[in-house]
Design an enzyme around this catalytic site. Structure first.
Site, PDB file in Angstrom:
ATOM      1  N   SER A  98       0.782  -1.237   0.000  1.00  0.00           N
ATOM      2  CA  SER A  98       0.000   0.000   0.000  1.00  0.00           C
ATOM      3  C   SER A  98       0.808   1.277   0.000  1.00  0.00           C
ATOM      4  O   SER A  98       0.218   2.358  -0.069  1.00  0.00           O
ATOM      5  CB  SER A  98      -0.925   0.022   1.202  1.00  0.00           C
ATOM      6  OG  SER A  98      -1.963  -0.878   0.972  1.00  0.00           O
ATOM      7  N   ALA A 157      -9.452 -14.102   3.835  1.00  0.00           N
ATOM      8  CA  ALA A 157      -9.902 -14.626   5.139  1.00  0.00           C
ATOM      9  C   ALA A 157      -9.058 -15.849   5.497  1.00  0.00           C
ATOM     10  O   ALA A 157      -8.701 -16.058   6.661  1.00  0.00           O
ATOM     11  CB  ALA A 157     -11.379 -14.967   5.086  1.00  0.00           C
ATOM     12  N   ARG A 321      -0.014   8.682   5.572  1.00  0.00           N
ATOM     13  CA  ARG A 321      -0.202   8.463   7.011  1.00  0.00           C
ATOM     14  C   ARG A 321       0.701   9.397   7.790  1.00  0.00           C
ATOM     15  O   ARG A 321       1.796   9.734   7.325  1.00  0.00           O
ATOM     16  CB  ARG A 321       0.251   7.045   7.396  1.00  0.00           C
ATOM     17  CG  ARG A 321      -0.719   5.980   7.096  1.00  0.00           C
ATOM     18  CD  ARG A 321      -0.195   4.665   7.694  1.00  0.00           C
ATOM     19  NE  ARG A 321      -0.952   3.553   7.176  1.00  0.00           N
ATOM     20  CZ  ARG A 321      -2.190   3.241   7.552  1.00  0.00           C
ATOM     21  NH1 ARG A 321      -2.800   3.971   8.473  1.00  0.00           N
ATOM     22  NH2 ARG A 321      -2.815   2.215   7.036  1.00  0.00           N
ATOM     23  N   GLY A 336       2.962  -0.772   4.158  1.00  0.00           N
ATOM     24  CA  GLY A 336       2.525  -1.684   3.101  1.00  0.00           C
ATOM     25  C   GLY A 336       2.567  -3.120   3.569  1.00  0.00           C
ATOM     26  O   GLY A 336       3.439  -3.503   4.364  1.00  0.00           O
ATOM     27  N   SER A 362       5.094 -11.688   5.796  1.00  0.00           N
ATOM     28  CA  SER A 362       3.859 -10.960   6.125  1.00  0.00           C
ATOM     29  C   SER A 362       2.964 -11.911   6.889  1.00  0.00           C
ATOM     30  O   SER A 362       3.320 -13.072   7.104  1.00  0.00           O
ATOM     31  CB  SER A 362       3.169 -10.490   4.841  1.00  0.00           C
ATOM     32  OG  SER A 362       2.741 -11.612   4.104  1.00  0.00           O
TER      33      SER A 362
HETATM   34  C1  REY Z   1      -3.884  -8.059   2.172  1.00  0.00           C
HETATM   35  C2  REY Z   1      -3.681  -9.354   2.871  1.00  0.00           C
HETATM   36  C3  REY Z   1      -3.457  -6.877   2.994  1.00  0.00           C
HETATM   37  C4  REY Z   1      -2.250  -9.635   3.219  1.00  0.00           C
HETATM   38  C5  REY Z   1      -3.753  -5.561   2.348  1.00  0.00           C
HETATM   39  N1  REY Z   1      -2.682  -4.938   1.888  1.00  0.00           N
HETATM   40  O1  REY Z   1      -4.878  -5.094   2.274  1.00  0.00           O
HETATM   41  C6  REY Z   1      -2.723  -3.606   1.387  1.00  0.00           C
HETATM   42  C7  REY Z   1      -1.761  -2.830   2.266  1.00  0.00           C
HETATM   43  C8  REY Z   1      -2.378  -3.575  -0.074  1.00  0.00           C
HETATM   44  O2  REY Z   1      -2.250  -2.222   3.249  1.00  0.00           O
HETATM   45  C9  REY Z   1      -2.036 -10.961   3.906  1.00  0.00           C
HETATM   46  N2  REY Z   1      -2.931 -11.134   5.003  1.00  0.00           N
HETATM   47  C10 REY Z   1      -0.594 -10.979   4.376  1.00  0.00           C
HETATM   48  C11 REY Z   1      -3.775 -12.164   5.090  1.00  0.00           C
HETATM   49  C12 REY Z   1      -4.640 -12.154   6.339  1.00  0.00           C
HETATM   50  O3  REY Z   1      -3.875 -13.019   4.264  1.00  0.00           O
HETATM   51  N3  REY Z   1      -5.501 -13.292   6.444  1.00  0.00           N
HETATM   52  O4  REY Z   1      -0.329 -10.565   5.518  1.00  0.00           O
HETATM   53  O5  REY Z   1       0.250 -11.351   3.555  1.00  0.00           O
HETATM   54  O6  REY Z   1      -0.558  -2.859   2.008  1.00  0.00           O
END
Ligand code: REY
Length: 404
Positions: A98, A157, A321, A336, A362
């Protein structure tokens, strides 16, 4: 390990340091600018301790780079690639998630500077009938106050199966908006902050509509090329990171399960909300330029820096932010999280000092929390966590937004 250190910042006297006691809750532009001008030297040992802790919590590797005027501090721990055991380098490229949102917001704010976009106009003025409510403005979208549900909450999820289901997929922006609109909105337009990737998918559609070309060419023409960002790429829907890069490892939900190499993916589920690739040097260059007023008019930068409070230490502007650190200094940038990578990229108010820190895992809250410790070391110097031998801990507040 401190892999390289070019020069050293000046050590500031006690009289200057006393300016740093600005309370975190009362950030005024004047106090913030004074605090930024009086930053103590970065605590390189503290940066190293923070990265050590990131690796101890389960990241294969971690890197940090501070640029402070003419001085750069580069610190690394661990591996870029678990299979070859290649060490991570502070010059490695990685997926910035992000942090991409700041790039998208700057493109739209430049278009506002060019009088091609009115931030208070309904999104539907530019994209007829896209959204079910004409009350949702461009500003609501950029500040995460639209109420548009975040489709990625459902998608991930289950972290590993959710990821594998989309890793090679190619979505259209409108497919992603349609996924969001299947769910009720989280709030009325403008009524509350609710972080959602859907907002920055809409931003991508706006960029394409207003420029008549792809987000890729907007990033390249407006930001990557003018700033000379040699490590920054938007390759969607290609799945590879070009050149020397860190591999990214997704932590499965089940405790003790093996890390999943998530390096190759389209990131089509995020696109203008999170698909850029970059490096610590380039992100520091980007935020320094932004905060020094090189990318936007001062009026537009001021709009980007109009913040809504998210929690005790975090506020959100337009794709930007603010984090209020324990020493009274506030820093500006973005976080991000994409599968395999966490990033913090923040700069001081005057843009003179910038930190990018990244870990190549992550879905691991402890790694994310430990990585946040780099902010304190980079901007508060040795004034926190002194003598404990441990990385100072920034409160977990605001990290919820990363949707791990
Ligand atoms: C997406 C899931 C996180 C990541 C997201 N990222 O919205 C945006 C950001 C682009 O803020 C994933 N989490 C992980 C899961 C949770 O799968 N069940 O942590 O790799 O950067």
């Amino acid at each position: 390990m401190v892999s390289a250190m070019v020069g050293r910042g000046a050590v500031l006297g006690a009289a200057v340091l006393s300016l740093l006691t600005v309370p975190a809750r009362a950030v005024t532009p004047e106090a913030d600018a004074r605090a930024a001008a009086a930053l103590p030297a970065p605590d390189v040992g503290g940066l190293d301790a923070a990265l050590h802790s990131v690796v101890n919590q389960g990241a294969p590797g971690a890197l940090a780079r501070v640029d402070d005027g003419d001085d750069s501090y580069l610190v690394t721990r661990g591996f870029a690639d678990r299979s070859t055991r290649q060490g991570i380098s502070a010059a490695d490229r990685f997926r910035i998630g992000s942090v991409t949102k700041s790039f998208s917001a700057v493109v739209l704010l430049q278009l506002a500077d060019e009088h091609k976009l009115d931030l208070d106009a309904p999104v539907n003025r530019y994209l007829p009938k896209l959204l079910p409510d004409d009350g949702i403005t461009v500003r609501h979208v950029l500040s995460h106050r639209s109420g548009l549900y975040d489709y990625s909450d459902d998608m991930f999820a289950q972290s590993v199966s959710g990821f594998e289901a989309v890793r090679n997929k190619v979505f259209g922006y409108r497919d992603l908006v349609a996924l969001s609109l299947r769910k009720p909105r989280t709030n009325a337009p403008g009524a509350a902050y609710s972080y959602s990737n859907t907002n920055y998918v809409v931003a991508g559609l706006l960029i394409e509509k207003l420029t008549g070309s792809s987000v890729r060419s907007a990033y390249e023409k407006r930001l990557i090329s003018p700033l000379g960002l040699r490590d920054t790429f938007y390759v969607h829907p290609d799945t590879k990171i070009p050149g020397r890069h860190a591999h990214g490892y997704l932590t499965p939900d089940a405790a003790g399960a093996k890390l999943v190499d998530a390096t190759d993916q389209t990131v089509s589920w995020a696109q203008s909300a999170g698909a850029l690739i970059s490096s610590a040097r380039d992100l520091n260059t980007f935020y320094s330029a932004l905060l020094r007023g090189k990318l936007l008019s001062s009026a537009r930068l001021a709009e980007m820096e109009r913040f809504t409070r998210v929690d005790a230490t975090t506020s959100y502007g337009l794709g930007l932010r603010r984090r209020d650190l324990s020493c009274g200094v506030s820093v500006y940038g973005h976080t991000g999280a994409v599968q395999g990578f966490y990033t913090y990229a923040f700069a001081s108010k005057d843009g003179k000092r910038a930190l990018t820190a990244a870990a190549n895992t992550s879905n691991n809250a402890k790694v994310l929390g430990a990585l946040a410790g780099t902010l304190e070391s980079a901007f508060c110097g040795k004034s926190t966590g002194k003598g404990t031998g441990k990385a100072p801990r920034v409160p977990a507040a605001g990290e919820r937004d990363l949707k791990q």
